[in-house]
Motif scaffolding. Sequence first.
Motif: not given
Lengths: 266, 452
Positions: A69, A73, B181, B188, B191
């Motif tokens: 992640q 990102e 995040t 998010d 998620n």
Amino acid sequence: MTASPSRLADRIGAARAEGRSALIAYLPAGYPDVPSSIEAMVAAVEGGADVVEIGVPYSDPGMDGPTIQEAVEVAVRAGTGMADVLAAVSAVAQAGAVPVVMSYWNPVERYGVDRFATDLAAAGGAGAITPDLIPDEAAEWIAASDAAGLDRVFLVAPSSTDARLAATVGACRGFVYAASTMGVTGTRTTVGDTAQVLVDRTREVGSDVPVCVGLGVSNGDQAAEVAAFADGVIVGSAYVRQLLDGHGADGVRRLSQDLAAGVRRR
Amino acid sequence: MTTTAPVPPPDASLLRPRPEWPDATGHFGRFGGRFVPEALIAALDDLTEAYEAMRVDPVFLAEFERLHRDYTGRPSPITEVPRFAEHCGGARVLLKREDLNHTGSHKINNVLGQALLTQRIGKKRVIAETGAGQHGVATATAAALLGLECVVYMGEEDTRRQALNVARMRLLGAEVIPVTTGSRTLKDAINEAFRDWVTNVDTTNYVFGTVAGPHPFPAMVRDFQRVIGDEARAQVLDREGRLPDAVLACVGGGSNAIGIFTAFVPDADVRLVGLEAGGDGVETGRHASSITGGEPGVLHGARSYLLQDEHGQTVESHSISAGLDYPGVGPEHSHLHDLGRAEYRPITDSQAMEAFALLCRTEGIIPAIESAHALAGAVQLGRELGPDALLLVNLSGRGDKDVETASAWFGLGASTAPTDGDDRAVEAGRGGDPGAPLGDADTTTVQDGDAL
């Protein structure tokens, strides 16, 4: 299944002919930037990766843990797109490994499924892994990948029923991605027995499609452990960790060497 | 419960005929479906099977109805709001009072159903995502009631905007995990909840808060929420002898809207109007109007309209309302839009806050900012339809949680303007936002743009 040749299956079969498993390295396009990510992929190949999974950065990577992640990102924020991914595909093919794209479904759908298949084949890609696309929803992709002669890799999981295993394996070409544990990507201290049980179950549904194992492998010892029962060993977070920790292409190359030795251990 | 065999009410919402969609695999026309990792398919299949068995089980139905009545306080009343309606072109306006439910919004309708389902499938832990905190509070409430462990994922940004609801969840015994995040908002949080679920699926059920996500959530949450419209349709017929001309509801993910729309879908003469969060205006790009300003794609397990860029990346949404601040929308809304059966309009932050103030001042009801979008829609539509129109608005939640946001918007902080209710004082204290002045609420300037 179609009769067209599979570049992924061929490469994995060649490894098997050498009495070993194939090493499959995942790295996302665009981290830390596009040229450096391509350098890292080439380094993974130089270190011994047979196949490189080129990740398409996506804003909502539901199957990925914190390591991937974090890198993705950055790539998303920088605007990394399919053109960058296709450039990486060409570079990996040129370096001598088999490139396969790994993408959540929305970026492919947004790019256009037929256009994606055509452009991926033209760039030298072998096919695509689709972690959030199950065969039940994949009619358009199955048609497009057939038309372009591309491999398509779906996932199976420890929770998959036998009926789903059979249907999923039947829809795969190239290899089947066996998610070793119930969870997201990331390094784990042990890969565990569930992976071997899943690989055995997948083979029992009666297919000769290679079965490769992902989720949790981070070093040569674990790679050797998985190589004992799987046709290929998929490593992602550990590669990305090399980049996050600033070890760059050299770190990626060293990790590949360690893992490549692991998949050859008897 | 008594020891005699439970008898579900013959008019139980869950027993009523459902719309012809979704199909057996969860597709609403070209929308919906399941776009999730294979690891979750078994859990979704189990959930689908357990739910289909449960919804016709008299024991469950009786218990669900009992909780609606004795715990939530259903049926929620209909309130006519004539002083508010003076600003709606003379149309009559009826509110469906979901704000009066226990926990303060429609969210409790759904979580009671899903919490009972969790018990039925033998799991002891529930997880939930939350934006404004209303679904998190409702889930924490149901978990406390049924003795389930509860973990709520909430974007860090939202934990700041909705600190009161964070405290409520913790008081109710839930663990609130701030999500750091991505954009640190609802998308998010979803998620993270999916990541938790795929890891802990053996012990954990995911109590999804809206009519989005993979099958069976959109259909199941709709079924649990349709009690709103089933009640309201009968209530309006009973008191007016006719159906409303239009039914209005705000749409983020869209559960309160589907909840009130479903009963009216077969009534072709009743307009169904969903009000999306227009933020600063759809034309600015800073909004949360997925249908008005988005395009079809895949997010959070389903195909639907969503806000995305040219690469298929989800675009961050913007709204003063945390509960509508979501870049996607439930697939049934996308389908109703495709069919032309429902229409969707954006309401800007300013329009919503003006309607918010208007309802406070004219009727003594402080609405949730989410619901204020539906009220602003009533102001617009009433003026279009004229004096004979009868509008039904779903007042999906109450505004207690929004007092701080509203105070800042209107400049009502203790250290700024006096708060004696004088309109000009309020206007003077406004913090330079672009909205229409609160003081105009008594004239006819609510409609300030081309949002139609």
